[in-house]
Design a protein around this motif. Structure first.
Motif, PDB file in Angstrom:
ATOM      1  N   GLU A 147       0.932  -1.163  -0.116  1.00 19.06           N
ATOM      2  CA  GLU A 147      -0.003   0.008   0.121  1.00 19.06           C
ATOM      3  C   GLU A 147       1.053   1.184  -0.134  1.00 19.06           C
ATOM      4  N   GLY A 148       0.318   2.293  -0.639  1.00 22.61           N
ATOM      5  CA  GLY A 148       1.115   3.729  -0.503  1.00 22.61           C
ATOM      6  C   GLY A 148       1.762   3.813  -1.714  1.00 22.61           C
ATOM      7  N   SER A 149       2.662   4.796  -1.730  1.00 23.10           N
ATOM      8  CA  SER A 149       3.492   5.498  -2.608  1.00 23.10           C
ATOM      9  C   SER A 149       5.062   5.009  -2.431  1.00 23.10           C
ATOM     10  N   ALA A 150       5.801   5.325  -3.493  1.00 21.59           N
ATOM     11  CA  ALA A 150       7.208   5.168  -3.240  1.00 21.59           C
ATOM     12  C   ALA A 150       7.940   5.895  -2.124  1.00 21.59           C
ATOM     13  N   ASP A 151       7.043   7.162  -1.921  1.00 27.00           N
ATOM     14  CA  ASP A 151       7.528   7.880  -0.661  1.00 27.00           C
ATOM     15  C   ASP A 151       7.122   7.324   0.731  1.00 27.00           C
ATOM     16  N   ASP A 152       6.051   6.570   0.839  1.00 24.18           N
ATOM     17  CA  ASP A 152       5.673   6.223   1.964  1.00 24.18           C
ATOM     18  C   ASP A 152       4.898   5.085   1.685  1.00 24.18           C
ATOM     19  N   TRP A 153       5.528   4.030   2.029  1.00 28.24           N
ATOM     20  CA  TRP A 153       4.610   2.591   1.527  1.00 28.24           C
ATOM     21  C   TRP A 153       4.741   1.590   2.952  1.00 28.24           C
ATOM     22  N   THR A 154       3.841   0.631   2.732  1.00 31.61           N
ATOM     23  CA  THR A 154       3.784  -0.589   3.881  1.00 31.61           C
ATOM     24  C   THR A 154       3.543  -1.525   3.082  1.00 31.61           C
ATOM     25  N   LEU A 155       4.449  -2.648   3.308  1.00 31.02           N
ATOM     26  CA  LEU A 155       4.345  -4.122   2.559  1.00 31.02           C
ATOM     27  C   LEU A 155       3.874  -5.105   3.891  1.00 31.02           C
ATOM     28  N   GLN A 156       2.611  -5.823   3.706  1.00 32.77           N
ATOM     29  CA  GLN A 156       2.325  -6.588   4.762  1.00 32.77           C
ATOM     30  C   GLN A 156       2.380  -8.034   4.099  1.00 32.77           C
ATOM     31  N   LEU A 157       3.229  -8.917   4.987  1.00 33.71           N
ATOM     32  CA  LEU A 157       3.365 -10.159   4.728  1.00 33.71           C
ATOM     33  C   LEU A 157       2.542 -11.198   5.655  1.00 33.71           C
ATOM     34  N   LEU A 158       1.894 -12.049   4.804  1.00 34.45           N
ATOM     35  CA  LEU A 158       0.874 -12.866   5.524  1.00 34.45           C
ATOM     36  C   LEU A 158       1.447 -14.369   5.401  1.00 34.45           C
ATOM     37  N   PRO A 159       1.939 -14.941   6.315  1.00 33.30           N
ATOM     38  CA  PRO A 159       2.474 -16.400   6.044  1.00 33.30           C
ATOM     39  C   PRO A 159       1.463 -17.495   5.494  1.00 33.30           C
ATOM     40  N   LEU A 160       1.847 -18.325   4.398  1.00 32.25           N
ATOM     41  CA  LEU A 160       0.954 -19.192   3.896  1.00 32.25           C
ATOM     42  C   LEU A 160       1.068 -20.545   4.346  1.00 32.25           C
ATOM     43  N   ASP A 161       2.203 -20.953   4.863  1.00 26.18           N
ATOM     44  CA  ASP A 161       2.678 -22.033   5.574  1.00 26.18           C
ATOM     45  C   ASP A 161       2.021 -22.087   6.971  1.00 26.18           C
ATOM     46  N   GLU A 162       1.146 -23.141   7.331  1.00 30.65           N
ATOM     47  CA  GLU A 162       0.578 -23.336   8.483  1.00 30.65           C
ATOM     48  C   GLU A 162       1.327 -23.276   9.607  1.00 30.65           C
ATOM     49  N   LYS A 163       2.337 -23.942   9.535  1.00 31.78           N
ATOM     50  CA  LYS A 163       3.297 -23.971  10.747  1.00 31.78           C
ATOM     51  C   LYS A 163       3.969 -22.712  10.724  1.00 31.78           C
ATOM     52  N   ILE A 164       4.521 -21.796   9.989  1.00 30.63           N
ATOM     53  CA  ILE A 164       4.797 -20.626  10.201  1.00 30.63           C
ATOM     54  C   ILE A 164       3.796 -19.755  10.480  1.00 30.63           C
ATOM     55  N   HIS A 165       2.551 -19.966   9.943  1.00 32.61           N
ATOM     56  CA  HIS A 165       1.556 -18.924  10.649  1.00 32.61           C
ATOM     57  C   HIS A 165       1.124 -19.237  11.799  1.00 32.61           C
ATOM     58  N   ALA A 166       1.331 -20.546  12.457  1.00 29.33           N
ATOM     59  CA  ALA A 166       1.069 -20.773  14.124  1.00 29.33           C
ATOM     60  C   ALA A 166       2.136 -19.938  14.937  1.00 29.33           C
ATOM     61  N   VAL A 167       3.061 -19.159  14.165  1.00 30.60           N
ATOM     62  CA  VAL A 167       3.945 -18.504  15.030  1.00 30.60           C
ATOM     63  C   VAL A 167       3.715 -17.050  14.763  1.00 30.60           C
ATOM     64  N   VAL A 168       3.813 -16.634  13.495  1.00 33.58           N
ATOM     65  CA  VAL A 168       3.586 -15.389  12.943  1.00 33.58           C
ATOM     66  C   VAL A 168       2.633 -15.125  12.287  1.00 33.58           C
ATOM     67  N   ALA A 169       1.684 -14.062  12.833  1.00 33.56           N
ATOM     68  CA  ALA A 169       0.569 -13.953  12.190  1.00 33.56           C
ATOM     69  C   ALA A 169       0.764 -12.903  11.040  1.00 33.56           C
ATOM     70  N   SER A 170       1.496 -11.994  10.986  1.00 31.94           N
ATOM     71  CA  SER A 170       1.665 -10.987  10.014  1.00 31.94           C
ATOM     72  C   SER A 170       2.913  -9.942  10.240  1.00 31.94           C
TER      73      SER A 170
END
Length: 203
Positions: A147-170
């Motif tokens: 989201e956002g522009s080159a001057d101010d952006w945010t990248l969200q990463l959501l794990p696809l692997d169930e075992k990683i998702h059990a530890v890291v939500a986002s």
């Protein structure tokens, strides 16, 4: 924290590994154009061959009354050497070189091969996907939302692997151009961390 699927050492590593290793980029990119995209961000990352940054991190842990603060330095050398050097509150370091991870604290070293934990290996592969600007490798483990522009952006990463998702939500990474300013990690158990990053001159 839900980390029972990993052996003790790799549980600590996955909890401590900084996504920031993969996000030390600070060379200028053209932010005058519209259409800042994941591909443009990946292209900017590919320009980084080595980098050095300071970090301050605050971890909020449910079982503790007060947050845990730490600070230190981050190093990256292409293609696959990364180091997190914590200076405060107590010195410790983690060095990833190829497929070998070395953790040192209190004068004691532990060596770990990524092949011993497929889940940790997948997590590391995601970090290296960012370092290399390899979107395909990154998307094997995460769903990406920019989201956002080159001057101010945010990248969200959501794990696809169930075992990683059990530890890291986002993971939420904020920056400008290819200079990352902050990384916020929310764990599946509600604990969280916020890392602030400032680029330093080459050591």
């Amino acid at each position: 924290m839900t980390l029972s699927f990993l052996p003790g050492f790799s549980r600590h590593v996955l909890r401590s590994l900084p996504v920031a290793w993969a996000l030390l980029m600070a060379t200028p990119v053209n932010s005058d154009c519209n259409g800042w995209t994941i591909d443009r961000l990946m292209q900017a990352m590919q320009e980084i061959r080595s980098d050095h940054a300071s970090f301050t991190e605050r971890k909020s842990i449910a079982m503790l009354e007060e947050p845990v603060d730490s600070s230190g330095e981050l190093f990256y050398t292409a293609p696959d050497r990364m180091e997190k050097r914590t200076l405060k509150p107590k010195p410790e370091s983690m060095i990833l070189d190829g497929d070998t991870l070395v953790f040192e604290r209190g004068g004691k070293k532990r060596r770990f091969q990524l092949g011993q934990s497929p889940e940790l290996a997948a997590f590391i592969a995601s970090i290296r996907g960012i370092l290399a600007g390899d979107r395909a490798a990154l998307e094997r483990n995460y769903r990406l939302n920019l989201e956002g522009s080159a001057d101010d952006w945010t990248l969200q990463l959501l794990p696809l692997d169930e075992k990683i998702h059990a530890v890291v939500a986002s993971i939420r990474i904020s920056g400008e151009g290819n200079a990352v300013r902050s990384i916020e990690t929310t764990q599946a158990d509600g604990d969280s961390s916020l890392m602030l990053i400032e680029r330093l001159a080459a050591p």
